[in-house]
Design a protein around this motif. Structure first.
Motif, PDB file in Angstrom:
ATOM      1  N   SER A  14      25.020  12.401  39.334  1.00  0.00           N
ATOM      2  CA  SER A  14      25.370  13.373  40.365  1.00  0.00           C
ATOM      3  C   SER A  14      26.454  14.316  39.865  1.00  0.00           C
ATOM      4  O   SER A  14      26.393  15.531  40.069  1.00  0.00           O
ATOM      5  N   LEU A  15      27.444  13.771  39.197  1.00  0.00           N
ATOM      6  CA  LEU A  15      28.523  14.573  38.644  1.00  0.00           C
ATOM      7  C   LEU A  15      28.003  15.533  37.583  1.00  0.00           C
ATOM      8  O   LEU A  15      28.443  16.676  37.482  1.00  0.00           O
ATOM      9  N   SER A  16      27.039  15.095  36.820  1.00  0.00           N
ATOM     10  CA  SER A  16      26.428  15.944  35.801  1.00  0.00           C
ATOM     11  C   SER A  16      25.731  17.142  36.448  1.00  0.00           C
ATOM     12  O   SER A  16      25.815  18.264  35.949  1.00  0.00           O
ATOM     13  N   LEU A  17      25.056  16.929  37.571  1.00  0.00           N
ATOM     14  CA  LEU A  17      24.399  18.022  38.289  1.00  0.00           C
ATOM     15  C   LEU A  17      25.418  19.027  38.809  1.00  0.00           C
ATOM     16  O   LEU A  17      25.203  20.236  38.732  1.00  0.00           O
ATOM     17  N   VAL A  18      26.533  18.537  39.328  1.00  0.00           N
ATOM     18  CA  VAL A  18      27.589  19.421  39.817  1.00  0.00           C
ATOM     19  C   VAL A  18      28.150  20.237  38.656  1.00  0.00           C
ATOM     20  O   VAL A  18      28.355  21.447  38.765  1.00  0.00           O
ATOM     21  N   GLY A  19      28.384  19.582  37.539  1.00  0.00           N
ATOM     22  CA  GLY A  19      28.877  20.280  36.353  1.00  0.00           C
ATOM     23  C   GLY A  19      27.924  21.361  35.893  1.00  0.00           C
ATOM     24  O   GLY A  19      28.342  22.464  35.521  1.00  0.00           O
ATOM     25  N   GLN A  20      26.636  21.085  35.911  1.00  0.00           N
ATOM     26  CA  GLN A  20      25.635  22.074  35.514  1.00  0.00           C
ATOM     27  C   GLN A  20      25.626  23.248  36.490  1.00  0.00           C
ATOM     28  O   GLN A  20      25.525  24.403  36.082  1.00  0.00           O
ATOM     29  N   SER A  21      25.767  22.968  37.790  1.00  0.00           N
ATOM     30  CA  SER A  21      25.808  24.037  38.789  1.00  0.00           C
ATOM     31  C   SER A  21      27.024  24.936  38.575  1.00  0.00           C
ATOM     32  O   SER A  21      26.927  26.153  38.685  1.00  0.00           O
ATOM     33  N   ILE A  22      28.158  24.344  38.274  1.00  0.00           N
ATOM     34  CA  ILE A  22      29.364  25.126  38.008  1.00  0.00           C
ATOM     35  C   ILE A  22      29.171  25.976  36.758  1.00  0.00           C
ATOM     36  O   ILE A  22      29.554  27.154  36.730  1.00  0.00           O
ATOM     37  N   SER A  23      28.558  25.411  35.751  1.00  0.00           N
ATOM     38  CA  SER A  23      28.287  26.157  34.524  1.00  0.00           C
ATOM     39  C   SER A  23      27.344  27.329  34.797  1.00  0.00           C
ATOM     40  O   SER A  23      27.558  28.439  34.305  1.00  0.00           O
ATOM     41  N   ASP A  24      26.320  27.111  35.603  1.00  0.00           N
ATOM     42  CA  ASP A  24      25.389  28.178  35.956  1.00  0.00           C
ATOM     43  C   ASP A  24      26.095  29.297  36.720  1.00  0.00           C
ATOM     44  O   ASP A  24      25.872  30.486  36.459  1.00  0.00           O
ATOM     45  N   LEU A  25      26.947  28.931  37.675  1.00  0.00           N
ATOM     46  CA  LEU A  25      27.699  29.926  38.440  1.00  0.00           C
ATOM     47  C   LEU A  25      28.629  30.703  37.522  1.00  0.00           C
ATOM     48  O   LEU A  25      28.738  31.931  37.624  1.00  0.00           O
ATOM     49  N   ASN A  26      29.289  30.014  36.621  1.00  0.00           N
ATOM     50  CA  ASN A  26      30.177  30.672  35.662  1.00  0.00           C
ATOM     51  C   ASN A  26      29.405  31.688  34.819  1.00  0.00           C
ATOM     52  O   ASN A  26      29.882  32.802  34.591  1.00  0.00           O
ATOM     53  N   ASN A  27      28.219  31.323  34.379  1.00  0.00           N
ATOM     54  CA  ASN A  27      27.401  32.248  33.585  1.00  0.00           C
ATOM     55  C   ASN A  27      26.982  33.463  34.403  1.00  0.00           C
ATOM     56  O   ASN A  27      26.950  34.581  33.894  1.00  0.00           O
ATOM     57  N   LEU A  28      26.650  33.262  35.669  1.00  0.00           N
ATOM     58  CA  LEU A  28      26.284  34.384  36.530  1.00  0.00           C
ATOM     59  C   LEU A  28      27.441  35.341  36.727  1.00  0.00           C
ATOM     60  O   LEU A  28      27.277  36.559  36.718  1.00  0.00           O
ATOM     61  N   LEU A  29      28.631  34.785  36.926  1.00  0.00           N
ATOM     62  CA  LEU A  29      29.790  35.623  37.218  1.00  0.00           C
ATOM     63  C   LEU A  29      30.334  36.332  35.978  1.00  0.00           C
ATOM     64  O   LEU A  29      31.233  37.166  36.099  1.00  0.00           O
ATOM     65  N   LYS A  30      29.797  36.051  34.817  1.00  0.00           N
ATOM     66  CA  LYS A  30      30.200  36.783  33.617  1.00  0.00           C
ATOM     67  C   LYS A  30      29.657  38.207  33.641  1.00  0.00           C
ATOM     68  O   LYS A  30      30.212  39.090  33.003  1.00  0.00           O
ATOM     69  N   LEU A  31      28.573  38.434  34.353  1.00  0.00           N
ATOM     70  CA  LEU A  31      28.002  39.773  34.456  1.00  0.00           C
ATOM     71  C   LEU A  31      28.810  40.581  35.477  1.00  0.00           C
ATOM     72  O   LEU A  31      28.957  40.169  36.637  1.00  0.00           O
ATOM     73  N   PRO A  32      29.366  41.723  35.076  1.00  0.00           N
ATOM     74  CA  PRO A  32      30.274  42.475  35.953  1.00  0.00           C
ATOM     75  C   PRO A  32      29.686  42.859  37.306  1.00  0.00           C
ATOM     76  O   PRO A  32      30.351  42.730  38.327  1.00  0.00           O
ATOM     77  N   HIS A  33      28.441  43.320  37.352  1.00  0.00           N
ATOM     78  CA  HIS A  33      27.880  43.741  38.633  1.00  0.00           C
ATOM     79  C   HIS A  33      27.664  42.551  39.578  1.00  0.00           C
ATOM     80  O   HIS A  33      27.819  42.684  40.789  1.00  0.00           O
ATOM     81  N   LEU A  34      27.316  41.398  39.055  1.00  0.00           N
ATOM     82  CA  LEU A  34      27.168  40.215  39.905  1.00  0.00           C
ATOM     83  C   LEU A  34      28.530  39.722  40.394  1.00  0.00           C
ATOM     84  O   LEU A  34      28.690  39.335  41.544  1.00  0.00           O
ATOM     85  N   ARG A  35      29.517  39.770  39.501  1.00  0.00           N
ATOM     86  CA  ARG A  35      30.865  39.352  39.876  1.00  0.00           C
ATOM     87  C   ARG A  35      31.406  40.285  40.964  1.00  0.00           C
ATOM     88  O   ARG A  35      32.002  39.852  41.930  1.00  0.00           O
ATOM     89  N   GLY A  36      31.152  41.599  40.809  1.00  0.00           N
ATOM     90  CA  GLY A  36      31.599  42.562  41.812  1.00  0.00           C
ATOM     91  C   GLY A  36      30.920  42.337  43.149  1.00  0.00           C
ATOM     92  O   GLY A  36      31.559  42.374  44.207  1.00  0.00           O
ATOM     93  N   GLY A  37      29.624  42.088  43.114  1.00  0.00           N
ATOM     94  CA  GLY A  37      28.892  41.820  44.359  1.00  0.00           C
ATOM     95  C   GLY A  37      29.371  40.564  45.038  1.00  0.00           C
ATOM     96  O   GLY A  37      29.512  40.515  46.259  1.00  0.00           O
ATOM     97  N   PHE A  38      29.647  39.548  44.241  1.00  0.00           N
ATOM     98  CA  PHE A  38      30.166  38.296  44.795  1.00  0.00           C
ATOM     99  C   PHE A  38      31.534  38.522  45.425  1.00  0.00           C
ATOM    100  O   PHE A  38      31.817  38.038  46.517  1.00  0.00           O
TER     101      PHE A  38
END
Length: 77
Positions: A14-38
Motif C-alpha cells: 500500500s505504501l508503495s502505491l502511495v509513493g508511486q502516486s506521489i512520484s506521478d504527481l511530481n512528474n506532472l507538476l514539472k510541466l509549467p502549464h500543468l503546475r500553473g493550472g493546478f
C-alpha cells in the motif's frame, strides 16, 4: 508471526502505491502549464472556501482592454 509478516507486506505494498502516486504527481507538476493550472485551481478553491463569491474575481484584467490578467483579486470594503 506469519500473520504479522503478511500484514506488514500488505502495508508495504500500500505504501508503495502511495509513493508511486506521489512520484506521478511530481512528474506532472514539472510541466509549467500543468503546475500553473493546478495552482490556479487551488487558489480558486481556497478563495471560494473562505470568501463570499462576490468578494473576489478570477482572471481579472487590471488595465481595461489589456490582455494581461492577474489570477485573482479580492475586494475589500
Amino acid at each position: 508471526v506469519q500473520q504479522h509478516l503478511q500484514a506488514a507486506e500488505l502495508k508495504l505494498a500500500s505504501l508503495s502505491l502511495v509513493g508511486q502516486s506521489i512520484s506521478d504527481l511530481n512528474n506532472l507538476l514539472k510541466l509549467p502549464h500543468l503546475r500553473g493550472g493546478f495552482g490556479e485551481a487551488t487558489l480558486e478553491r481556497l478563495l471560494s472556501d473562505f470568501l463570499p463569491l462576490s468578494s473576489f474575481e478570477l482572471q481579472y484584467s487590471i488595465v481595461p482592454n489589456s490582455t494581461e490578467r492577474v489570477d485573482a483579486i479580492v475586494r475589500l470594503a
